[in-house]
Design a protein around this motif. Structure first.
Motif, PDB file in Angstrom:
ATOM      1  N   ALA A 134      96.811  33.547  68.058  1.00 38.93           N
ATOM      2  CA  ALA A 134      96.585  33.740  69.497  1.00 38.93           C
ATOM      3  C   ALA A 134      97.044  35.124  69.943  1.00 38.93           C
ATOM      4  CB  ALA A 134      97.319  32.658  70.283  1.00 38.93           C
ATOM      5  N   ASP A 135      98.154  35.612  69.373  1.00 38.94           N
ATOM      6  CA  ASP A 135      98.638  36.960  69.709  1.00 38.94           C
ATOM      7  C   ASP A 135      97.614  38.017  69.304  1.00 38.94           C
ATOM      8  OD1 ASP A 135     101.029  35.901  70.663  1.00 38.94           O
ATOM      9  OD2 ASP A 135     101.980  36.009  68.690  1.00 38.94           O
ATOM     10  N   ASP A 138      94.626  37.906  71.639  1.00 38.67           N
ATOM     11  CA  ASP A 138      94.929  38.474  72.954  1.00 38.67           C
ATOM     12  C   ASP A 138      94.920  39.996  72.915  1.00 38.67           C
ATOM     13  OD1 ASP A 138      95.898  38.298  75.745  1.00 38.67           O
ATOM     14  OD2 ASP A 138      97.734  39.142  74.891  1.00 38.67           O
ATOM     15  N   ARG A 141      91.320  41.368  72.413  1.00 41.36           N
ATOM     16  CA  ARG A 141      90.485  41.347  73.618  1.00 41.36           C
ATOM     17  C   ARG A 141      90.822  42.501  74.550  1.00 41.36           C
ATOM     18  NH1 ARG A 141      90.859  34.819  74.805  1.00 41.36           N
ATOM     19  NH2 ARG A 141      89.112  34.197  73.441  1.00 41.36           N
ATOM     20  N   ARG A 142      92.082  42.936  74.532  1.00 35.30           N
ATOM     21  CA  ARG A 142      92.497  44.019  75.427  1.00 35.30           C
ATOM     22  C   ARG A 142      92.343  45.401  74.795  1.00 35.30           C
ATOM     23  NH1 ARG A 142      97.532  43.949  76.050  1.00 35.30           N
ATOM     24  NH2 ARG A 142      98.272  42.116  74.932  1.00 35.30           N
TER      25      ARG A 142
END
Length: 499
Positions: A134-135, A138, A141-142
């Motif tokens: 998940a890290d 995240d 995506r950024r």
């Protein structure tokens, strides 16, 4: 309450931590002493010698991995099959193939086993740093860079797929600290205990999660760090910057959890160095602007042309210290950053000067003659007496057969290409010199000698095979292996090899 013990190398942090643990345990309170795995035995021995067997029951020495095992034994969490490096590689290879068509950057490498190996190494690093799928997703995506975005997305997908497969099939030791944190959320393992943490340069994210639970449960937490204070440098690029950052993070963690923070115990005296020169070197070695104005007597810099000349100087200096300075060999240590550079160089030079040398180098256990003989004997049984395996066992030097006899056996086996147990069970009748050779009295004597060698090799292995087949328990199998080594006079053979 968080209590930091701070000081430079040799300032007595470990001594103070041990002394604190001894006082706490002597008062009847329980103390947990947390150190890196390599220091657990030494710490346990020190506490046992100081406290004695009865009071030592109040002191427990753990590493983070042993802490996980201890908690899992009490509250569960060890169910499932353990997975090793080989299992991780196979599982990662399966995960890569499963999501191959969804990969954007690594699709072309998905069929390569080398890529799977690299992903296993990357996975281990992510687990060590506490980075989840998940890290990665995240951050990906950024990310503004498209290539970086695709790479992070691929890594996130691979890690997520691997974790999904692993969690349903195996227990991965890489996740032990994560599972430990989950257990400590539900169980008060450290309640009414005082915890002392020593000999760590820093802590990984999973370890910090565990420390957070320790701070919440324990009455007092002592943490010793090799740093000369917690105040931040102007440039934050000093020698102790990483450890100083760790100290500040621990203080912030305690404040965030609502725990009290005592004033740090700062140790300034130097106890480790009997030489003022060494103490000055430790203090100033990374201070480029420092200039020493005193005369240096106990530190010498020697420039050598090569490792041979360097090793020669070391041996001569050791001899001088022993002969003229009344030094003892056991008090002299030669430290090298790369010991492999001196293999085969330093040891013969020391032997030339009569210097007893112990090389503290890792050695593959299977390269030891006894272990190689032991494993090759088992391989010979399980591989139906494969020719190369049997010969490899004989060449360890522990089968009681000379090198000349081994050469004769090897020549005969290769000449007639004998393979398998059936060839060893039947008497050898073919001419030792090969096809078309006439039999003679000499060849018959040679053949009888070869058959005697065949029996000497065959009988102990057959007895071992029979004993292992009839053994009904693990202890009986171990006894069969032990009796095999006794029958081969392995201890006597090893003694002869050493003389």
């Amino acid at each position: 309450m968080l209590r930091l013990i701070l000081g430079r190398a040799g300032s007595g942090k470990t001594h103070l931590a041990l002394d604190t643990a001894i006082k706490i345990a002597s008062s009847g309170k329980d103390v947990v002493f947390v150190v890196p795995e390599q220091f657990t035995f030494e710490t346990e021995r020190t506490l046992l010698e100081s406290l004695g067997p009865s009071m030592c029951l109040h002191a427990e020495v753990l590493s983070f991995s042993r802490m996980a095992t201890r908690v899992f034994e009490l509250y569960g969490g060890r169910s499932g099959r353990a997975i090793d490096d080989c299992g991780r590689l196979l599982l990662m290879n399966r995960a890569v193939k499963q999501v191959r068509d969804m990969l954007k950057v690594y699709r072309s490498q998905a069929e390569s086993i080398a890529f799977s190996k690299k992903m296993v190494d990357t996975l281990s690093e992510f687990k060590y740093r506490g980075i989840s799928a998940a890290d990665l997703l995240d951050v990906g995506r950024r990310a503004k860079d498209e290539a970086l975005n695709f790479k992070l997305m691929d890594l996130s997908l691979l890690l997520q797929t691997y974790d999904a497969m692993s969690s349903t099939l195996f227990m991965d030791s890489l996740d032990d600290l994560t599972r430990l944190s989950e257990k400590l959320e539900k169980h008060l393992f450290f309640q009414n205990k005082i915890v002392i943490i020593d000999a760590f340069k820093g802590f990984t994210s999973p370890q910090k999660e565990v420390i957070a639970h320790i701070l919440q449960q324990s009455q007092d937490v002592y943490i010793a760090l090799c740093v000369d204070g917690v105040r931040q440098n102007a440039d934050e690029m000093g020698l102790f910057s990483p450890v100083r950052k760790t100290a500040r993070e621990l203080i912030q963690m305690a404040n965030h959890l609502g725990q009290q923070v005592a004033s740090p115990i700062l140790l300034k005296e130097q106890y480790r160095f009997s030489s003022s020169d060494l103490a000055a070197l430790e203090k100033n070695i990374f201070r480029v602007k420092h200039v020493c104005t005193e005369e240096i007597k106990n530190i010498h810099l020697i420039s050598a042309e090569n490792v041979y000349e360097e090793s020669q100087f070391v041996a001569q200096e050791i001899s001088r210290l022993v002969q003229k300075e009344n030094a003892r060999y056991k008090d002299i240590v030669v430290i090298s950053r790369g010991l492999s550079l001196y293999n085969g160089i330093l040891d013969p030079i020391c032997k030339k000067y009569g210097i007893p040398l112990f090389l503290d180098a890792q050695r593959d256990l299977t390269s030891h003659p006894l272990m190689a003989f032991f494993l090759d004997a088992l391989d010979a049984i399980t591989t139906d007496f494969r020719q190369e395996v049997v010969l490899r066992m004989l060449k360890t030097g522990l089968a009681g057969i000379t090198s000349v006899e081994i050469a004769e056996l090897e020549n005969y086996l290769y000449t007639w290409n004998y393979q398998g147990i059936e060839a060893w069970n039947n008497e050898w009748t073919e001419h030792p010199d090969g096809i078309g050779k006439e039999k003679s009295e000499r060849s018959q004597r040679h053949l009888k000698g070869l058959n005697r060698l065949r029996e000497r090799v065959l009988m102990p292995l057959k007895q071992l095979s029979c004993a292992l087949e009839t053994a009904e328990s693990g202890s009986q199998k171990v006894l069969a292996l032990y009796n095999f080594l006794l029958s081969m006079r392995a201890e006597e053979q090893m003694t002869q090899m050493c003389t």
